[in-house]
Design an enzyme around this catalytic site. Structure first.
Site, PDB file in Angstrom:
ATOM      1  N   ASP A 193       0.821  -1.205   0.000  1.00 46.79           N
ATOM      2  CA  ASP A 193       0.000   0.000   0.000  1.00 46.79           C
ATOM      3  C   ASP A 193       0.859   1.261   0.000  1.00 46.79           C
ATOM      4  OD1 ASP A 193      -2.151  -1.675   0.047  1.00 46.79           O
ATOM      5  OD2 ASP A 193      -2.584  -1.408   2.180  1.00 46.79           O
ATOM      6  N   GLY A 194       1.987   1.224   0.698  1.00 48.78           N
ATOM      7  CA  GLY A 194       2.869   2.384   0.721  1.00 48.78           C
ATOM      8  C   GLY A 194       3.408   2.724  -0.651  1.00 48.78           C
ATOM      9  N   THR A 334     -10.307   3.128   5.871  1.00 46.18           N
ATOM     10  CA  THR A 334      -9.874   1.878   6.484  1.00 46.18           C
ATOM     11  C   THR A 334      -8.461   1.988   7.051  1.00 46.18           C
ATOM     12  OG1 THR A 334      -9.218   1.154   4.255  1.00 46.18           O
ATOM     13  CG2 THR A 334     -11.345   0.394   5.092  1.00 46.18           C
ATOM     14  N   SER A 339      -9.025   3.336  12.786  1.00 44.32           N
ATOM     15  CA  SER A 339      -8.427   3.093  14.098  1.00 44.32           C
ATOM     16  C   SER A 339      -8.893   4.103  15.128  1.00 44.32           C
ATOM     17  CB  SER A 339      -6.898   3.129  13.982  1.00 44.32           C
ATOM     18  OG  SER A 339      -6.430   2.121  13.112  1.00 44.32           O
TER      19      SER A 339
END
Length: 451
Positions: A193-194, A334, A339
């Site tokens: 994802d990074g 997400t 979080s």
């Protein structure tokens, strides 16, 4: 993609009186053309007697009314009788079709990763066979040279890259957005994802379609498995495919004036962070960031709660007291926002999520705002401490008293290539990467057993 939804009238026997040349019965004829909205004013034919009087409805008829819908770019007005209806505003499906063969592909890989390097060589070989130019980042080219990697057939010299404006090596301080946008037809990411977020920040405005292969740890944004590389990439180069138009946030840093604002306590000119962005002068906006996940404002090293004024469309909505605030896209819902207690949001929705981080108020719940909202978050002069801001986890810097960050949905989305469809890929990521709502099934009731 289909044009923006238009408000219109519906009902049996209720003709739509469009103001443009395409006027006609509702649901028939071509789409309404652009026109100049017209409003009845006093003194025009059809008005009744007296200031502000309206003409009378024919016996047994229904009053004519006008609806006007507008955004930052278009204003459309329809005059009609009947019920109010609106087309679905969320993008159900977006299909990309090549009209010409792609000529240039940018490959972005996870740095210092042997698997990603091997995949890059495989991708480059496939692209060279098709006569397609291959661009890589300067660091990637240097890494391949230092590692002694060789492309099949000795084609390493055919990899192309760009250089900094000052002639040095490494990534440009201000990526040459216009050159990349004009040259690159497709982007391939090899990593996690990074790596996808890194590819996003290379493009300040328009982004080419991005096909992402999973070689990281989580893989929420990487739809394609590594073992499908050749097959999936060949399909993306020659056939049509679905894309998920992911919203991005266009963000500016600026200094506020008026009210409790004014010049910064430190003179209004913050220091540069890591050289990625120039210092700000009073009242001058910095170069915009385009984030795909979220903008985070927090208290930084201070032990005190951060104090932030939140403006939406120029209206002071609330003052944040807590550890900070997350402003996220549906894609970022997400990530940090989830979080912190924010809602998980489908990427097909065009919205902005406002999620507090440990607020000093039990009633401060997360908000979902429309994509038309312009949000400004400022550090008031009365704040006991400064705040810190980061953009997709990068370019972290201090926001001093009187400074602010302004955010809006960018008109240039991030077109992520889908493996199946936006909804299918999204639920697969929720289940596989986040294990969303997974639990053992309940045992079935046995015949004759009591409840």
């Amino acid at each position: 993609p289909r044009p923006p939804p238009l408000l219109s009238g519906a009902g049996a026997g209720s003709p739509a009186e469009g103001l443009g040349p395409a006027a006609g019965p509702l649901g028939a004829g071509p789409a309404v053309q652009a026109f100049r909205p017209h409003m009845l004013v006093e003194g025009e034919p059809g008005l009744g007697v007296g200031a502000g009087a309206l003409r009378q409805v024919p016996p047994g008829g229904k009053a004519l009314f006008e609806l006007e819908t507008s955004d930052r770019h278009n204003t459309v007005s329809l005059r009609h009788r009947g019920h109010i209806r609106v087309d679905c505003s969320a993008r159900a499906r977006v299909t990309f079709r090549w009209q010409e063969a792609p000529a240039t592909v940018l490959v972005v890989k996870r740095p210092h990763d042997a698997e990603a390097a091997a995949a890059l060589l495989e991708v480059a070989g496939l692209l060279f066979e098709r006569g397609i130019r291959v661009l890589v980042e300067p660091e990637t080219l240097a890494e391949l040279a230092q590692g002694g990697s060789l492309l099949p057939g000795g084609l390493q010299g055919r990899l192309e890259t760009w250089s900094r404006r000052d002639g040095g090596a490494g990534p440009p301080e201000e990526p040459e957005y216009s050159r990349l946008v004009q040259a690159v037809d497709l982007v391939v990411t090899l990593g996690g994802d990074g790596t996808v977020l890194w590819a996003n920040q290379l493009f300040g405005k328009g982004v080419p379609p991005v096909v992402s292969f999973s070689m990281g740890s989580l893989g929420f944004l990487t739809n394609f498995p590594r073992d499908s590389l050749q097959e999936s990439l060949s399909r993306c180069l020659s056939q049509k495919f679905d894309v998920s138009l992911r919203n991005r946030l266009e963000c500016h840093l600026t200094v506020r004036y008026g009210g409790e604002g004014g010049a910064s306590a430190a003179g209004g000119v913050p220091e540069e962070d890591d050289g990625a962005q120039p210092a700000l002068a009073d009242g001058v906006q910095a170069l915009p960031f385009n984030v795909m996940n979220e903008v985070v404002l927090d208290r930084g090293p201070s032990t005190s709660v951060v104090e932030l004024d939140v403006y939406v469309d120029g209206l002071l909505c609330t003052r944040v007291l807590g550890d900070g605030l997350v402003v996220a896209t549906p894609t970022g819902s997400t990530a940090y926002s989830m979080s912190a207690g924010g809602s998980i949001t489908h990427p097909g929705l065009s919205a902005i999520l406002l999620t507090p981080i440990c607020p000093h108020s039990l009633s401060f719940r997360p908000l979902v705002l429309p994509d038309s909202a312009v949000i400004e978050i400022a550090v008031p002069m009365s704040s006991r401490s400064t705040a810190w801001v980061s953009f997709d986890g990068r370019h972290r810097r201090e926001l001093r008293h009187g400074e602010s960050v302004v955010l809006r949905v960018s008109e240039h989305p991030f077109p992520a290539v889908c493996m199946n469809s936006t909804t299918n890929d999204w639920f697969s990521s929720l289940n596989q990467a986040l294990h969303w709502n997974l639990r053992d099934r309940m045992k079935a009731m046995q015949p004759g057993s009591a409840l």
